[in-house]
Design an enzyme around this catalytic site. Structure first.
Site, mmCIF file in Angstrom:
data_model
loop_
_atom_site.group_PDB
_atom_site.id
_atom_site.type_symbol
_atom_site.label_atom_id
_atom_site.label_comp_id
_atom_site.label_asym_id
_atom_site.label_seq_id
_atom_site.Cartn_x
_atom_site.Cartn_y
_atom_site.Cartn_z
ATOM 1 C CB CYS B 76 -19.209 43.250 38.903
ATOM 2 S SG CYS B 76 -20.947 43.616 38.860
ATOM 3 C CD GLN B 142 -27.773 48.835 36.537
ATOM 4 O OE1 GLN B 142 -28.305 47.745 36.377
ATOM 5 N NE2 GLN B 142 -28.056 49.616 37.552
#
Lengths: 273, 449
Positions: B76, B142
Site C-alpha cells: 500500500c 511486514q
C-alpha cells in the site's frame, strides 16, 4: 589460603564485570559468562571452606574473617539456585558485586582463629550455622529484588521508561522471586533458630537467654513473619512487600554486625577481629 | 532409440545452459518505483498491483526484449520494479510504458513521482526497503514478507535470473541481519501494542489475564485482539447499551456485563481497557482502593484510551494499580520511534557493507558468462561427436552409452578445471578483462551466440 581467596575474589569481580556489561549491552553471552565465573568462584569457595573445616575440625565461623567468607559463600549459593529456578538474569548485577564485596572485606580481616572457644561440634551447631547463613543470604537476595522492584515500579508509575525499565524484568517476576526468597529465608531462619535453641539447651541448659543476639534474631524473625502473614491474608505484595524486605534486611544486618559491635552477647567472639 | 534419448538429454542440457549464456554482456541493475514519500495515496492506489496482476505483469515483461530479469512488488505504500537490462534507458522506458498501459494512467501523471536507481543505488534501495529502513513506520516487519512473496512469484514465472536471484537472497539476508542486530523492530510504535507491552512489564505473561473492556472503539478492540493473541483469559464487555455490549462480547467470545456491574467486574479483571464517550470518570480513585483490598492487591492495569478520560488518574497512586491514558501511551510510542531512528543508523551501516559486498560479487560476474560459454561450447562439440560415433555403434547397450557420456563429461570437467580456476582467481591485478578477451578469442566464443 590468601592466594586462593584472591583467585576467588578475582572470579567474582570478573563475574561482576560481565554482569555490568550485560546490563549495558544486553548480550546474552555476557550474562552466561558472568554466571560461569560465579560458579567457578563458588566451587573454589566451597573448597576453601571445606578445607578449613577439615583442618580445624570446626565449621569455620570462629571470627569475622571466617564468618564473612561463609556469608559470601551463602549468597552465591542462594543466588545460583534462584537464578537456575527463576531465570532472573539481571539479579547477577546485585549478587556478584555483593559477594565480591563481602569477600573483599573478609580478606581485609586478620585470619587467625580465636584459639579457645567452648564449642561442641555437634549436629545442632552445624545445622544452626548452615541454615542461618542460607536464610540470611536469601534475605539479602530478597532485599536486592525489593530494590529492583521499587526501581521498576517507579518507572512504570512515573511513566518514565528509561534505562532500567527496558532492562528489568516484569514486576510480577520480581515480586514472585522476592516472595520465594523470603519464604526460603524464613524457613531457614526458623530452622536455624530452633536448632540454636536446642544447641543452647544442650550446652547451657537453657533454650532462651535474653541475650541481645537472641532478642534481635527474634525481632528479625517477627518482621519476616509479619510480612508473610500479611501477604497471605490481605495480600501485601508489590511495593509494600518490597519495602519490608529491605527493612527486614537492614534489621538483619544489625543483628549480624550491630549487636556484636554495640551490645554484648554470647555470639560476640564470632565477629571479633 | 538410443540416439533419440541422447538428443533428449542434450536438449535438457541445453535448457540448463542457455539461460546463463544470455548474460554474455554485463547487465545493469535498474530499479524504478514510487513510494509514500514521492507519491500521494491517490496515485499509489491507481498504480498498485494485486498478487494476480503481478503474475500477469511478469508474463508481459517476459515478452519485452529490453528487460532481462524482473521482479515486481507492490504494497500500500510502494510499487517497485526491479530489473536487469543491457540498456538502462530502454528498460526504464519499457517499464514506464508498461505501467501506463496496464494501469491506464497517462505517463506524465506518474513520471514525476518515480525514482530510478541503478547499480549500487538500486542494490542499496532494495536492501533498505526490505530492512524496513525506508518504511513509513520504521522497522515494521511486514515488508520483508511482501518482498518474499513477490520474489516467489517471480521465480514461479521464471523472470528472475542469476543476478536477481543472488540479489534477492542477499536482500533477505541483510534484512534479517538488520532486524536481529539492531533494535529497529524493538518496542511498540502503535497505541494498542504499546499498551500490551506495558502489560507484559507488569504481569510478566498475559496468559490467563482477564480483561474488562468498557465501551468500544477501534483502538480498544485492536488491543483486545492483541491480548487474545497473547492467550489472555476471559473477556468481559461493559457497554451503556447492553445489546451493543453483547454484540462486541460475541465477537471476542467474551461475556457482556451491565454498566452498573463494572465495580464488581474490577474485582476479577486484571486489565481494564476503557474508551467510552462519557464526560465524567467512570472509575474513581476511592472505588479502586476498596477493590484493591478485595482483590488482595493483585495488580490492576487500566488502559484509558478515551478522551475525555474515563479513569480517574488518581488511581495511578493506589498501590499495585497502574493507569495509562492516551497521552501516556503516545509519549511511550514517541520515545520508541526515537529509539528506532537511532537504531536505523546502525541498520544503514549494515546495508552499506552489504552493498559493497554485492558489488564485488557483481563485478566478478563477467567472468562467469565466459566460463559458462566455454563449457557450453565444449559440451556442444562432445555432443555432436558422441552422436557421430554412436551412429556406427548400434550394438552398444544403454549402460555402455551412459558410460561413454559420463566419460565425456568427466573429460570436459578435467579440461576446464584449470582454466576455470585461472579465470576466477583474482590474481590478474585488475587485468581480468584481458584474459577474458583472449579466452573468448581463442575459443571463438562470441560467434557462438
Amino acid at each position: 589460603m590468601k592466594i586462593v581467596m584472591i583467585i576467588i575474589l578475582l572470579f567474582y569481580l570478573l563475574s561482576t564485570a560481565a554482569y555490568v556489561a550485560y546490563l549495558f549491552v544486553q548480550k546474552n553471552y555476557m550474562q552466561q559468562a558472568g554466571r560461569c565465573m560465579l560458579t567457578v568462584g563458588f566451587l573454589l569457595h566451597s573448597l576453601i571452606i571445606g578445607y578449613g573445616f577439615v583442618q580445624s575440625g570446626h565449621i569455620p565461623v570462629r571470627n569475622l574473617h571466617e564468618t564473612l567468607i561463609m556469608a559470601g559463600w551463602a549468597i552465591v549459593c542462594v543466588f545460583l539456585v534462584f537464578q537456575y529456578k527463576y531465570r532472573l538474569k539481571i539479579l547477577g548485577i546485585y549478587a556478584a558485586p555483593l559477594s565480591a564485596l563481602v569477600l573483599f572485606i573478609a580478606y581485609q580481616m586478620p585470619g587467625e582463629p580465636v584459639p579457645d572457644q567452648n564449642l561442641f561440634n555437634n549436629f545442632w551447631l552445624i545445622s544452626h550455622i548452615v541454615t542461618i547463613f542460607i536464610g540470611e543470604a536469601s534475605f539479602a537476595l530478597a532485599c536486592g529484588l525489593g530494590v529492583l522492584y521499587l526501581i521498576q515500579e517507579h518507572a512504570i508509575k512515573a511513566k518514565n521508561h528509561g534505562f532500567f525499565y527496558r532492562r528489568l524484568p516484569s514486576l510480577e517476576l520480581l515480586d514472585t522471586t522476592g516472595y520465594a526468597s523470603i519464604v526460603v529465608g524464613f524457613t531457614m531462619l526458623t530452622v536455624g533458630l530452633i536448632t540454636g535453641f536446642v544447641y543452647a539447651k544442650s550446652v547451657w541448659g537453657r533454650f532462651w537467654d535474653w541475650d541481645p543476639k537472641e532478642v534481635w534474631s527474634g525481632i528479625t524473625w517477627l518482621i519476616y513473619a509479619a510480612l508473610l502473614h500479611e501477604r497471605l491474608t490481605v495480600g501485601w505484595r508489590g511495593r509494600r512487600s518490597a519495602i519490608l524486605s529491605i527493612i527486614g534486611f537492614a534489621v538483619l544486618l544489625f543483628t549480624f554486625f550491630g549487636v556484636n559491635f554495640f551490645l554484648k552477647g554470647h555470639h560476640g567472639e564470632f565477629t571479633r577481629w | 532409440m538410443t540416439i533419440n534419448s541422447v538428443s533428449d538429454e542434450v536438449k535438457n542440457r541445453q535448457l540448463i545452459v542457455f539461460p546463463c549464456a544470455k548474460y554474455s554482456a554485463m547487465l545493469d541493475i535498474v530499479l524504478m518505483g514510487l513510494n509514500h514519500n514521492t507519491a500521494p495515496v491517490e496515485l499509489r492506489e491507481c498504480l498498485a498491483f494485486s498478487k494476480d496482476e503481478i503474475a500477469d505483469a511478469l508474463e508481459a515483461f517476459k515478452r519485452c526484449p529490453a528487460v532481462r530479469e524482473v521482479i515486481l512488488f507492490s504494497t500500500c505504500n510502494r510499487v517497485e520494479i526491479l530489473m536487469t537490462a543491457e540498456n538502462r534507458a530502454e528498460a526504464v522506458e519499457a517499464a514506464k510504458e508498461f505501467l501506463s498501459r496496464v494501469k491506464k494512467v497517462p505517463k506524465n501523471e506518474f513520471e514525476k513521482a518515480l525514482y530510478i536507481h541503478d547499480g549500487d543505488e538500486a542494490v542499496r534501495h532494495i536492501f533498505r526497503v526490505a530492512s524496513s529502513l525506508d518504511s513509513m513506520v520504521l522497522g515494521e516487519p511486514q515488508i520483508l514478507g511482501q518482498i518474499k512473496d513477490a520474489y516467489r512469484t517471480a521465480t514461479l514465472k521464471k523472470t528472475s535470473g542469476v543476478i536477481l536471484n543472488r540479489l534477492l537472497h542477499r536482500t533477505f539476508f541483510v534484512a534479517k541481519r538488520v532486524r536481529s542486530e539492531t533494535g529497529i523492530g524493538d518496542h511498540a510504535v502503535s497505541i494498542s501494542y504499546a499498551a500490551i507491552e506495558l502489560g507484559r512489564k507488569i504481569f510478566g505473561t498475559l496468559e490467563g489475564k482477564k480483561t474488562l473492556l468498557i465501551g468500544a472503539g477501534e483502538m480498544a478492540e485492536l488491543a483486545v485482539e492483541h491480548l487474545i493473541r497473547n492467550r489472555a483469559g476471559d473477556i468481559f464487555v461493559a457497554n451503556r447499551t447492553f445489546e451493543r455490549g453483547l454484540e462486541i462480547a460475541n465477537r471476542f467470545h467474551g461475556k457482556a456485563i451491565r454498566f452498573e456491574e463494572i465495580e464488581n467486574g474490577l474485582q476479577y479483571a486484571d486489565i481494564v481497557i476503557s474508551s467510552t464517550g462519557a464526560i465524567d470518570y467512570i472509575v474513581k480513585g476511592k472505588q479502586v482502593k476498596g477493590i484493591m483490598r478485595r482483590r488482595k492487591n493483585r495488580p490492576l492495569f487500566f488502559i484509558d484510551i478515551a478522551v475525555p478520560r474515563n479513569i480517574d488518574p488518581e488511581i495511578n497512586r493506589v498501590a499495585n494499580s497502574y493507569v495509562y491514558d492516551i497521552d501516556d501511551l503516545k509519549s511511550v510510542i514517541e520515545e520508541n520511534i526515537e529509539d528506532r531512528k537511532k537504531e536505523s543508523l546502525r541498520g544503514e551501516r549494515i546495508v552499506d557493507e552489504a552493498v559493497i559486498r554485492f558489488r564485488s560479487w557483481y563485478e566478478s560476474l563477467d567472468v562467469v558468462p565466459t566460463i559458462v560459454a566455454l563449457r557450453s561450447k565444449m559440451e556442444m562439440i562432445a555432443r555432436s561427436e558422441i552422436k557421430k560415433t554412436l551412429h556406427s555403434l548400434n550394438h552398444l547397450s544403454e549402460d555402455d552409452y551412459q558410460a561413454i557420456c559420463r566419460m565425456t563429461n568427466a573429460m570436459i570437467n578435467k579440461i576446464l578445471h584449470d582454466p576455470t580456476i585461472f579465470l576466477k582467481s583474482n590474481g590478474h591485478h585488475g587485468n581480468a578483462s584481458i584474459y577474458l578477451d583472449i579466452t573468448r578469442k581463442l575459443f571463438k566464443l562470441d560467434d557462438e551466440n
